[in-house]
Design a protein around this motif. Sequence first.
Motif, PDB file in Angstrom:
ATOM      1  N   LEU A  64       0.842  -1.188   0.000  1.00 55.80           N
ATOM      2  CA  LEU A  64       0.000   0.000   0.000  1.00 55.80           C
ATOM      3  C   LEU A  64       0.882   1.245   0.000  1.00 55.80           C
ATOM      4  O   LEU A  64       1.890   1.299   0.698  1.00 55.80           O
ATOM      5  N   SER A  65       0.495   2.258  -0.782  1.00 54.32           N
ATOM      6  CA  SER A  65       1.172   3.552  -0.778  1.00 54.32           C
ATOM      7  C   SER A  65       0.197   4.614  -0.274  1.00 54.32           C
ATOM      8  O   SER A  65      -0.967   4.630  -0.684  1.00 54.32           O
ATOM      9  N   ILE A  66       0.668   5.489   0.619  1.00 50.51           N
ATOM     10  CA  ILE A  66      -0.158   6.545   1.192  1.00 50.51           C
ATOM     11  C   ILE A  66       0.432   7.884   0.798  1.00 50.51           C
ATOM     12  O   ILE A  66       1.641   8.104   0.933  1.00 50.51           O
ATOM     13  N   TYR A  67      -0.415   8.800   0.316  1.00 45.94           N
ATOM     14  CA  TYR A  67       0.036  10.118  -0.115  1.00 45.94           C
ATOM     15  C   TYR A  67      -0.783  11.199   0.586  1.00 45.94           C
ATOM     16  O   TYR A  67      -2.011  11.099   0.679  1.00 45.94           O
ATOM     17  N   THR A  68      -0.076  12.246   1.037  1.00 46.50           N
ATOM     18  CA  THR A  68      -0.701  13.354   1.752  1.00 46.50           C
ATOM     19  C   THR A  68      -0.207  14.675   1.183  1.00 46.50           C
ATOM     20  O   THR A  68       0.956  15.042   1.397  1.00 46.50           O
ATOM     21  N   PRO A  69      -1.031  15.416   0.442  1.00 48.16           N
ATOM     22  CA  PRO A  69      -0.629  16.751  -0.023  1.00 48.16           C
ATOM     23  C   PRO A  69      -0.640  17.752   1.134  1.00 48.16           C
ATOM     24  O   PRO A  69      -1.499  17.694   2.022  1.00 48.16           O
ATOM     25  N   ILE A  70       0.308  18.688   1.103  1.00 48.47           N
ATOM     26  CA  ILE A  70       0.348  19.784   2.056  1.00 48.47           C
ATOM     27  C   ILE A  70       0.606  21.068   1.279  1.00 48.47           C
ATOM     28  O   ILE A  70       1.285  21.066   0.261  1.00 48.47           O
ATOM     29  N   GLY A  71       0.043  22.168   1.761  1.00 42.68           N
ATOM     30  CA  GLY A  71       0.172  23.421   1.029  1.00 42.68           C
ATOM     31  C   GLY A  71      -0.657  23.394  -0.243  1.00 42.68           C
ATOM     32  O   GLY A  71      -1.676  22.700  -0.338  1.00 42.68           O
ATOM     33  N   SER A  72      -0.209  24.155  -1.246  1.00 43.06           N
ATOM     34  CA  SER A  72      -0.913  24.247  -2.530  1.00 43.06           C
ATOM     35  C   SER A  72      -0.220  23.357  -3.555  1.00 43.06           C
ATOM     36  O   SER A  72       0.977  23.519  -3.815  1.00 43.06           O
ATOM     37  N   VAL A  73      -0.970  22.404  -4.135  1.00 43.32           N
ATOM     38  CA  VAL A  73      -0.399  21.516  -5.137  1.00 43.32           C
ATOM     39  C   VAL A  73      -1.220  21.611  -6.423  1.00 43.32           C
ATOM     40  O   VAL A  73      -2.425  21.850  -6.392  1.00 43.32           O
ATOM     41  N   SER A  74      -0.563  21.426  -7.543  1.00 44.75           N
ATOM     42  CA  SER A  74      -1.199  21.588  -8.847  1.00 44.75           C
ATOM     43  C   SER A  74      -2.040  20.371  -9.210  1.00 44.75           C
ATOM     44  O   SER A  74      -1.894  19.285  -8.631  1.00 44.75           O
ATOM     45  N   ASP A  75      -2.900  20.556 -10.230  1.00 44.98           N
ATOM     46  CA  ASP A  75      -3.659  19.422 -10.752  1.00 44.98           C
ATOM     47  C   ASP A  75      -2.728  18.345 -11.291  1.00 44.98           C
ATOM     48  O   ASP A  75      -2.990  17.149 -11.137  1.00 44.98           O
TER      49      ASP A  75
END
Length: 263
Positions: A64-75
């Motif tokens: 399993l891979s887990i991803y967490t965006p923080i701040g402003s991320v592009s499409d």
Amino acid sequence: MTAFRPVAGLSREQRARVGALVAGHPVFALYWDAALDAAAAGDRSRSVLLEPDGAILGIDFDGLSIYTPIGSVSDAALLSLIADPRPLELHLTPGEADRLRPACGDRLALEDGLRFYARLLADLPQPDPACRRMGPGGLEPLHRFYAEHYPATVFSAWMLDLPFVAIVEDGRPVAAGGAIVRAGHRAMIGNFLVDPARRGEGLAGRVLAGLLTALQAEGVATALLATNDLNPAACRVYERAGFALIERRVQLDLRAARYSAPC
């Protein structure tokens, strides 16, 4: 996923950028501190995608891979996540979920509300003596326990060192839980499971109290956890134990991608 770089390969400036993004958020700051500790020990399971005004933190578990965006991320950065063909767990803001959801297609297996909680480890309840810390000898019984009752969970041998506790009867766990991320004086806890035949007996609260006591004894000052809207019983257990809600996100679980056989 070539835009992702192992944490160990980031420059000092790049690490400082991520540190500034997570500052003030106890959960993401813990993720980042744990990633730095792991990188220093030679681990390459943690990665980062850097954006001008944000980043995406990644961690690979067993299957399993887990991803967490923080701040402003592009499409483009968000869409790069679903280029990963493995099973995924994405922790998104509501706006990010709205932007990414249409591209998930039939890979979207589950959508749920994600709740982050925190508790200072003071004024703890007296632990139950039947709740004990699990050592290496408990690895196989715990593997069987999770495989039987919660096969979707991520349980790895290294979690026993963080620590991990269980109530064991007749040689079998009937309730368990532990720390899943730890750095400095903070720990993220989870993987709580009670044998379905024993639910309603208060076992979850007993395991939680035993785990918090074990963490406090090892110098942890703040416990953090994440749970889901679809599990209101767990939310009630945590709130009764003194945990306060600090943020909501959206969790999207994606199945592994299916590939057509070559002609």
